[in-house]
Scaffold this motif. Structure first.
Motif, mmCIF file in Angstrom:
data_model
loop_
_atom_site.group_PDB
_atom_site.id
_atom_site.type_symbol
_atom_site.label_atom_id
_atom_site.label_comp_id
_atom_site.label_asym_id
_atom_site.label_seq_id
_atom_site.Cartn_x
_atom_site.Cartn_y
_atom_site.Cartn_z
ATOM 1 N N TYR A 55 0.860 -1.181 0.000
ATOM 2 C CA TYR A 55 0.000 0.000 0.000
ATOM 3 C C TYR A 55 0.895 1.228 0.000
ATOM 4 N N THR A 56 0.318 2.353 -0.372
ATOM 5 C CA THR A 56 1.053 3.606 -0.239
ATOM 6 C C THR A 56 0.471 4.388 0.929
ATOM 7 N N GLU A 57 1.372 5.062 1.614
ATOM 8 C CA GLU A 57 1.018 5.865 2.783
ATOM 9 C C GLU A 57 1.480 7.288 2.523
ATOM 10 N N TRP A 58 0.530 8.199 2.530
ATOM 11 C CA TRP A 58 0.791 9.616 2.278
ATOM 12 C C TRP A 58 0.632 10.354 3.595
ATOM 13 N N GLN A 59 1.615 11.168 3.948
ATOM 14 C CA GLN A 59 1.599 11.869 5.223
ATOM 15 C C GLN A 59 1.658 13.376 5.017
ATOM 16 N N VAL A 60 0.902 14.085 5.834
ATOM 17 C CA VAL A 60 0.900 15.542 5.862
ATOM 18 C C VAL A 60 1.156 15.960 7.306
ATOM 19 N N GLY A 61 1.991 16.971 7.492
ATOM 20 C CA GLY A 61 2.246 17.495 8.831
ATOM 21 C C GLY A 61 3.227 16.690 9.644
ATOM 22 N N ALA A 62 4.021 15.841 9.005
ATOM 23 C CA ALA A 62 5.004 15.043 9.731
ATOM 24 C C ALA A 62 6.066 15.958 10.335
ATOM 25 N N THR A 63 6.563 15.615 11.506
ATOM 26 C CA THR A 63 7.622 16.409 12.126
ATOM 27 C C THR A 63 8.960 15.679 12.100
ATOM 28 N N GLN A 64 8.965 14.363 11.876
ATOM 29 C CA GLN A 64 10.216 13.606 11.906
ATOM 30 C C GLN A 64 10.750 13.287 10.508
ATOM 31 N N SER A 65 10.098 13.781 9.474
ATOM 32 C CA SER A 65 10.562 13.640 8.096
ATOM 33 C C SER A 65 10.021 14.836 7.326
ATOM 34 N N GLU A 66 10.098 14.787 6.001
ATOM 35 C CA GLU A 66 9.490 15.876 5.239
ATOM 36 C C GLU A 66 8.032 16.017 5.654
ATOM 37 N N ARG A 67 7.565 17.249 5.784
ATOM 38 C CA ARG A 67 6.186 17.485 6.245
ATOM 39 C C ARG A 67 5.179 16.790 5.344
ATOM 40 N N GLU A 68 5.398 16.807 4.034
ATOM 41 C CA GLU A 68 4.578 16.040 3.095
ATOM 42 C C GLU A 68 5.475 14.958 2.527
ATOM 43 N N ASN A 69 5.140 13.704 2.835
ATOM 44 C CA ASN A 69 5.960 12.605 2.348
ATOM 45 C C ASN A 69 5.074 11.438 1.979
ATOM 46 N N ALA A 70 5.636 10.522 1.217
ATOM 47 C CA ALA A 70 4.878 9.342 0.801
ATOM 48 C C ALA A 70 5.825 8.153 0.705
ATOM 49 N N ARG A 71 5.293 6.998 1.026
ATOM 50 C CA ARG A 71 6.084 5.769 1.029
ATOM 51 C C ARG A 71 5.234 4.620 0.525
ATOM 52 N N VAL A 72 5.881 3.617 -0.013
ATOM 53 C CA VAL A 72 5.207 2.369 -0.351
ATOM 54 C C VAL A 72 5.614 1.371 0.724
ATOM 55 N N THR A 73 4.651 0.600 1.176
ATOM 56 C CA THR A 73 4.892 -0.342 2.262
ATOM 57 C C THR A 73 4.519 -1.748 1.817
ATOM 58 N N SER A 74 5.396 -2.697 2.152
ATOM 59 C CA SER A 74 5.096 -4.120 2.005
ATOM 60 C C SER A 74 4.863 -4.671 3.395
ATOM 61 N N VAL A 75 3.828 -5.467 3.528
ATOM 62 C CA VAL A 75 3.504 -6.033 4.834
ATOM 63 C C VAL A 75 3.165 -7.507 4.684
ATOM 64 N N LEU A 76 3.653 -8.294 5.636
ATOM 65 C CA LEU A 76 3.295 -9.709 5.719
ATOM 66 C C LEU A 76 2.415 -9.865 6.949
ATOM 67 N N MET A 77 1.200 -10.381 6.713
ATOM 68 C CA MET A 77 0.224 -10.529 7.792
ATOM 69 C C MET A 77 -0.224 -11.981 7.895
ATOM 70 N N LYS A 78 -0.553 -12.373 9.114
ATOM 71 C CA LYS A 78 -1.180 -13.665 9.349
ATOM 72 C C LYS A 78 -2.657 -13.391 9.563
ATOM 73 N N MET A 79 -3.492 -14.068 8.795
ATOM 74 C CA MET A 79 -4.925 -13.793 8.801
ATOM 75 C C MET A 79 -5.612 -14.504 9.965
ATOM 76 N N THR A 80 -5.235 -14.093 11.155
ATOM 77 C CA THR A 80 -5.858 -14.578 12.383
ATOM 78 C C THR A 80 -6.931 -13.575 12.776
ATOM 79 N N SER A 81 -7.595 -13.826 13.882
ATOM 80 C CA SER A 81 -8.566 -12.878 14.379
ATOM 81 C C SER A 81 -8.134 -12.460 15.783
ATOM 82 N N PRO A 82 -7.559 -11.290 15.957
ATOM 83 C CA PRO A 82 -7.341 -10.254 14.950
ATOM 84 C C PRO A 82 -6.145 -10.578 14.054
ATOM 85 N N VAL A 83 -6.014 -9.827 12.976
ATOM 86 C CA VAL A 83 -4.896 -9.968 12.055
ATOM 87 C C VAL A 83 -3.596 -9.699 12.804
ATOM 88 N N THR A 84 -2.545 -10.465 12.486
ATOM 89 C CA THR A 84 -1.237 -10.299 13.120
ATOM 90 C C THR A 84 -0.229 -9.796 12.088
#
Length: 143
Positions: free
Chosen positions: A93-122
């Motif tokens: 997914y892509t994550e777009w941020q506005v108002g960040a203080t620890q990086s560029e105020r407007e920044n965007a990243r692509v994220t890869s995530v590995l999840m286990k489909m438990t309840s709740p998701v892990t």
């Protein structure tokens, strides 16, 4: 619900909590139930800068950063299932941020995530990479 719907809801809900946490509007005692409980005990998080963080390191950072970013907002886009093997799902997914203080105020990243489909998701593994300027330039920070 489809796998894509479950994964999208999980990602969006967690990032809504992040926004509330950094804005200081979440209940401080919700860190465990709304975030840490979703992480596998051996979770690995690699932010765009490339260092490796464990769950304990994430907990420490979140404890310190409660309410430190009052104007922070996140928008999640482009959630895509890349692989499903048994109860494991790899998504991006892509994550777009506005108002960040620890990086560029407007920044965007692509994220890869590995999840286990438990309840709740892990959440097992998360890796973020900065989006190149060419991708950021065609996106919108109007949210």
């Amino acid at each position: 619900m489809s796998t894509l719907e479950i994964v999208t809801k999980e990602i969006v809900d967690l990032h809504e909590f992040f926004t509330e946490w950094f804005n200081g509007t979440a209940d401080r005692d919700q860190l465990g139930s709304q975030f840490l409980s979703r992480l596998d005990e051996n979770v690995v998080f690699i932010p765009p800068e490339g260092h490796i963080l464990t769950g304990e390191m994430l907990k420490g950072g979140f404890d310190r950063d409660f309410g430190t970013n009052k104007g922070f907002r996140i928008r999640i886009r482009d959630v895509t299932i890349r692989r499903e093997v048994g109860d494991l799902v790899m998504a991006t997914y892509t994550e777009w941020q506005v108002g960040a203080t620890q990086s560029e105020r407007e920044n965007a990243r692509v994220t890869s995530v590995l999840m286990k489909m438990t309840s709740p998701v892990t959440w097992l593994h998360i890796q973020e990479t900065w989006l190149p300027d060419s991708a950021r330039d065609v996106g919108s920070f109007d949210f």
